[in-house]
Design a protein around this motif. Structure first.
Motif: not given
Length: 90
Positions: A46-66
């Protein structure tokens, strides 16, 4: 199953493709739901999944801004649809 090791360094997700990370989230979900997965392993997963989900969200936000910079008209249309939909809900 994840190995319990306090000395394990944090995983660097930046070198992985989003598709790989999403696939890992699917595996984690399946492993957590597996009856043979112990509670301690489930918590680590679960902790690993939370870390991955947070990282994905951050990357997707960066992509959206671009994308907003590259094609602002596309997001202006989406925002208008969002506003129109929220007004219909009232």
């Amino acid at each position: 199953m994840p190995k319990k090791n306090a000395d394990t360094a944090p995983i660097d997700f930046s070198q992985k493709k989003l598709e790989e990370l999403i696939a890992r989230l699917q595996v984690i979900s399946e492993e957590i739901q597996n009856e043979s997965t112990g509670i301690e392993d489930a918590i680590l997963l679960y902790e690993e999944g939370q870390s991955i989900a947070k990282h994905c969200s951050e990357r997707l936000n960066t992509i959206q801004k671009k994308l907003e910079v590259l094609n602002p008209a596309l997001f202006a249309v989406d925002m208008k649809k969002t506003l129109d939909t929220s007004e219909d809900d009232e």
